[in-house]
Design a protein around this motif. Structure first.
Motif, PDB file in Angstrom:
ATOM      1  N   LYS A 226       0.830  -1.213   0.000  1.00  0.00           N
ATOM      2  CA  LYS A 226       0.000   0.000   0.000  1.00  0.00           C
ATOM      3  C   LYS A 226       0.861   1.258   0.000  1.00  0.00           C
ATOM      4  CE  LYS A 226      -3.520  -2.618  -0.099  1.00  0.00           C
ATOM      5  NZ  LYS A 226      -2.716  -3.800  -0.477  1.00  0.00           N
ATOM      6  N   ALA A 227       1.910   1.205  -0.812  1.00  0.00           N
ATOM      7  CA  ALA A 227       2.767   2.368  -1.018  1.00  0.00           C
ATOM      8  C   ALA A 227       2.230   3.085  -2.255  1.00  0.00           C
ATOM      9  CB  ALA A 227       4.218   1.943  -1.234  1.00  0.00           C
ATOM     10  N   SER A 228       1.578   4.211  -2.040  1.00  0.00           N
ATOM     11  CA  SER A 228       0.746   4.800  -3.087  1.00  0.00           C
ATOM     12  C   SER A 228       1.357   6.001  -3.779  1.00  0.00           C
ATOM     13  CB  SER A 228      -0.607   5.210  -2.491  1.00  0.00           C
ATOM     14  OG  SER A 228      -1.276   4.078  -1.973  1.00  0.00           O
ATOM     15  N   ALA A 229       1.065   6.095  -5.069  1.00  0.00           N
ATOM     16  CA  ALA A 229       1.399   7.293  -5.844  1.00  0.00           C
ATOM     17  C   ALA A 229       0.498   8.435  -5.403  1.00  0.00           C
ATOM     18  CB  ALA A 229       1.209   7.016  -7.326  1.00  0.00           C
ATOM     19  N   GLU A 230       1.013   9.639  -5.492  1.00  0.00           N
ATOM     20  CA  GLU A 230       0.222  10.822  -5.139  1.00  0.00           C
ATOM     21  C   GLU A 230      -0.161  11.634  -6.365  1.00  0.00           C
ATOM     22  OE1 GLU A 230       2.407  12.991  -2.212  1.00  0.00           O
ATOM     23  OE2 GLU A 230       2.444  11.317  -0.776  1.00  0.00           O
ATOM     24  N   LEU A 235       5.704   6.501  -9.170  1.00  0.00           N
ATOM     25  CA  LEU A 235       5.944   5.075  -9.357  1.00  0.00           C
ATOM     26  C   LEU A 235       4.987   4.173  -8.585  1.00  0.00           C
ATOM     27  CD1 LEU A 235       9.843   5.052  -9.070  1.00  0.00           C
ATOM     28  CD2 LEU A 235       8.485   4.877 -11.163  1.00  0.00           C
ATOM     29  N   GLY A 236       4.366   4.686  -7.523  1.00  0.00           N
ATOM     30  CA  GLY A 236       3.584   3.852  -6.620  1.00  0.00           C
ATOM     31  C   GLY A 236       2.269   3.362  -7.176  1.00  0.00           C
ATOM     32  N   CYS A 237       1.566   2.566  -6.345  1.00  0.00           N
ATOM     33  CA  CYS A 237       0.254   2.033  -6.723  1.00  0.00           C
ATOM     34  C   CYS A 237      -0.739   3.181  -6.868  1.00  0.00           C
ATOM     35  CB  CYS A 237      -0.225   1.059  -5.648  1.00  0.00           C
ATOM     36  SG  CYS A 237      -1.880   0.406  -5.949  1.00  0.00           S
ATOM     37  N   MET A 238      -1.554   3.135  -7.910  1.00  0.00           N
ATOM     38  CA  MET A 238      -2.489   4.223  -8.199  1.00  0.00           C
ATOM     39  C   MET A 238      -3.913   3.946  -7.714  1.00  0.00           C
ATOM     40  SD  MET A 238      -1.225   5.641 -11.911  1.00  0.00           S
ATOM     41  CE  MET A 238      -1.004   4.068 -12.742  1.00  0.00           C
ATOM     42  N   MET A 239      -4.119   2.836  -6.985  1.00  0.00           N
ATOM     43  CA  MET A 239      -5.459   2.520  -6.532  1.00  0.00           C
ATOM     44  C   MET A 239      -5.957   3.453  -5.433  1.00  0.00           C
ATOM     45  SD  MET A 239      -6.852  -0.919  -4.675  1.00  0.00           S
ATOM     46  CE  MET A 239      -7.637  -0.469  -3.151  1.00  0.00           C
ATOM     47  N   LEU A 242      -5.414   7.609  -7.133  1.00  0.00           N
ATOM     48  CA  LEU A 242      -5.517   8.046  -8.527  1.00  0.00           C
ATOM     49  C   LEU A 242      -6.528   7.257  -9.359  1.00  0.00           C
ATOM     50  CD1 LEU A 242      -1.729   8.711  -9.180  1.00  0.00           C
ATOM     51  CD2 LEU A 242      -3.517  10.369  -8.635  1.00  0.00           C
ATOM     52  N   GLY A 243      -7.470   6.597  -8.700  1.00  0.00           N
ATOM     53  CA  GLY A 243      -8.601   6.021  -9.418  1.00  0.00           C
ATOM     54  C   GLY A 243      -8.366   4.707 -10.126  1.00  0.00           C
ATOM     55  N   CYS A 244      -7.243   4.031  -9.912  1.00  0.00           N
ATOM     56  CA  CYS A 244      -6.976   2.807 -10.658  1.00  0.00           C
ATOM     57  C   CYS A 244      -7.945   1.694 -10.276  1.00  0.00           C
ATOM     58  CB  CYS A 244      -5.547   2.337 -10.416  1.00  0.00           C
ATOM     59  SG  CYS A 244      -5.131   0.889 -11.415  1.00  0.00           S
ATOM     60  N   LYS A 245      -8.543   1.068 -11.289  1.00  0.00           N
ATOM     61  CA  LYS A 245      -9.497  -0.021 -11.084  1.00  0.00           C
ATOM     62  C   LYS A 245      -8.942  -1.364 -11.562  1.00  0.00           C
ATOM     63  CE  LYS A 245     -13.506   3.026 -11.385  1.00  0.00           C
ATOM     64  NZ  LYS A 245     -14.786   3.328 -12.080  1.00  0.00           N
ATOM     65  N   LEU A 265      -1.160   1.212 -17.480  1.00  0.00           N
ATOM     66  CA  LEU A 265      -0.455   1.335 -16.201  1.00  0.00           C
ATOM     67  C   LEU A 265       1.039   1.512 -16.379  1.00  0.00           C
ATOM     68  CD1 LEU A 265      -2.652  -1.276 -14.440  1.00  0.00           C
ATOM     69  CD2 LEU A 265      -2.297   1.035 -13.593  1.00  0.00           C
ATOM     70  N   THR A 266       1.631   0.776 -17.299  1.00  0.00           N
ATOM     71  CA  THR A 266       3.061   0.974 -17.516  1.00  0.00           C
ATOM     72  C   THR A 266       3.326   2.326 -18.161  1.00  0.00           C
ATOM     73  OG1 THR A 266       2.917  -0.248 -19.604  1.00  0.00           O
ATOM     74  CG2 THR A 266       3.632  -1.473 -17.677  1.00  0.00           C
ATOM     75  N   GLY A 267       2.311   2.891 -18.800  1.00  0.00           N
ATOM     76  CA  GLY A 267       2.432   4.230 -19.360  1.00  0.00           C
ATOM     77  C   GLY A 267       2.174   5.325 -18.355  1.00  0.00           C
ATOM     78  N   GLY A 268       1.837   4.949 -17.108  1.00  0.00           N
ATOM     79  CA  GLY A 268       1.686   5.943 -16.054  1.00  0.00           C
ATOM     80  C   GLY A 268       0.279   6.429 -15.831  1.00  0.00           C
ATOM     81  N   TYR A 269      -0.729   5.745 -16.413  1.00  0.00           N
ATOM     82  CA  TYR A 269      -2.114   6.189 -16.212  1.00  0.00           C
ATOM     83  C   TYR A 269      -2.912   5.068 -15.579  1.00  0.00           C
ATOM     84  CZ  TYR A 269      -6.194   9.106 -16.877  1.00  0.00           C
ATOM     85  OH  TYR A 269      -7.297   9.904 -16.637  1.00  0.00           O
ATOM     86  N   PRO A 270      -3.847   5.390 -14.666  1.00  0.00           N
ATOM     87  CA  PRO A 270      -4.622   4.349 -13.985  1.00  0.00           C
ATOM     88  C   PRO A 270      -5.569   3.612 -14.918  1.00  0.00           C
ATOM     89  CG  PRO A 270      -5.528   6.515 -13.483  1.00  0.00           C
ATOM     90  CD  PRO A 270      -4.219   6.752 -14.197  1.00  0.00           C
ATOM     91  N   CYS A 271      -5.844   2.362 -14.582  1.00  0.00           N
ATOM     92  CA  CYS A 271      -6.850   1.598 -15.317  1.00  0.00           C
ATOM     93  C   CYS A 271      -8.220   2.186 -15.035  1.00  0.00           C
ATOM     94  CB  CYS A 271      -6.811   0.134 -14.870  1.00  0.00           C
ATOM     95  SG  CYS A 271      -8.184  -0.847 -15.497  1.00  0.00           S
ATOM     96  N   ILE A 272      -9.015   2.428 -16.087  1.00  0.00           N
ATOM     97  CA  ILE A 272     -10.361   2.984 -15.920  1.00  0.00           C
ATOM     98  C   ILE A 272     -11.435   1.936 -16.202  1.00  0.00           C
ATOM     99  CG2 ILE A 272      -9.605   5.342 -16.386  1.00  0.00           C
ATOM    100  CD1 ILE A 272     -10.727   5.054 -19.227  1.00  0.00           C
TER     101      ILE A 272
END
Length: 344
Positions: A226-230, A235-239, A242-245, A265-272
């Motif tokens: 649970k080390a999250s991106a802000e 680099l962190g988890c976007m769940m 940042l809305g990652c589903k 996700l590897t491109g830096g955007y959360p799964c929608i």
């Protein structure tokens, strides 16, 4: 299809027609990037003859209309009918917002005519499957899918629709689709192995929806602790923020690389969750995670809330310094290290 029809069908290539309706054409753009094999080789391997595709065919104008009219009347056999883009019913149910060029008739009439005569009907992309992005923002154009309007069964063809081959509309949902999802489906149809058991609850092929997007995600170590991106780009988890589903979305995006190298996700955007009906109206900004009392609303699939809270607390308490410091950074500040190597 009768036994006689099936035998005759085996003596010739499978005939495919592809129409584009209310959408951006992104699924075709993605499909043209198919690799290993390329699209032309895949069509040849499946013994598929493209009767008409707006980007691949030379026929235009009256010549193209003649092909489509023959298919819609049943005069020209069609084994696979693909629709890309949503069906447009507006204004006021007339279909007048999308007229078939040169006919003065709503495009939906051509779509329905071909679908009713085709052996297999394939919705290519979430717009054709459920209405997709075209339904967003109040749905002023009255868009819908072939067999669903959002999550509601029905669509243009009706809830009980079955193609002549016996299957419902095959929904290759995604925005856009991965080209491999289409090629897999094509090969199953061509091989005569596609059955109802190969489709999930939304009639999407299990070849790609038996997985979660979370599987294979390069950020899974951050997720586990649970080390999250802000911010986007961290680099962190976007769940969490940042809305990652990805823990809810059904697709193999992180185990079947796009363009041979990556995913959202590897491109830096959360799964929608673009393979799911209704993804276009999440009720919040795509890159924001709604929370109640600090707990994300969208929890991992099948995980009770109490378990998530307990596991998240333990995970955060055990987070390694490397992950804590790297999570909210665009590049790692602390690298993995072999403890056997002594510091000098």
């Amino acid at each position: 299809m009768s036994a006689g029809e099936h035998e005759r069908a085996q003596d010739r290539p499978l005939r495919l027609i592809w129409l584009q309706s209310g959408g951006c054409g992104g699924c075709t753009m993605s499909l043209l990037g198919q690799q290993g094999p390329d699209l032309v080789a895949a069509l040849r391997a499946a013994r598929v003859e493209v009767l008409w595709h707006p980007s691949l065919s030379e026929a235009t104008g009256a010549e193209a209309r003649a092909i489509l009219n023959a298919a819609a009347s049943g005069e020209e056999p069609v084994d696979i009918f693909c629709l890309e883009g949503s069906v447009i019913h507006g204004p006021n149910g007339t279909g007048g917002f999308h007229i078939m060029a040169g006919t003065g008739r709503p495009m939906r009439e051509m779509i329905e005519g071909i679908a009713r005569h085709a052996t297999h009907v394939v919705a290519v992309g979430s717009c054709a499957a459920f209405g997709g992005i075209t339904m967003g923002g109040g749905n002023a154009v009255e868009a819908g899918g072939l067999a669903y309007d959002g999550t509601v069964p029905g669509g243009l063809l009706g809830e009980g629709f079955r193609a002549r081959g016996g299957l419902p509309v095959i929904n290759i949902a995604g925005c856009p689709i991965h080209p491999g999802w289409f090629v897999d489906t094509l090969m199953q149809i061509a091989g005569g192995t596609m059955a109802g058991a190969d489709l999930d609850e939304w009639e999407r092929p299990l070849a790609y929806t038996a997985s979660l997007v979370h599987h294979g995600c390069a950020r899974n170590e951050f997720y586990e602790f649970k080390a999250s991106a802000e911010d986007l780009g961290d680099l962190g988890c976007m769940m969490e923020n940042l809305g990652c589903k990805g823990t809810q979305a059904r697709a193999d995006c992180n185990t079947r690389a796009w363009n041979g190298s990556g995913s959202c996700l590897t491109g830096g955007y959360p799964c929608i969750a673009c393979t799911a009906p209704g993804f276009e109206e999440p009720g919040h900004a795509f890159a924001v995670t709604p929370k109640i009392s600090g707990i994300p609303i969208g929890l991992p699939t099948d995980m009770p809330k109490a378990w998530f809270v307990a596991l998240a607390s333990l995970s955060k308490a055990a987070t390694p310094r490397r992950l804590k410091e790297n999570a909210a950074r665009p590049i790692p500040a602390v690298l993995p290290r072999d403890r056997r190597k002594r510091e000098r």
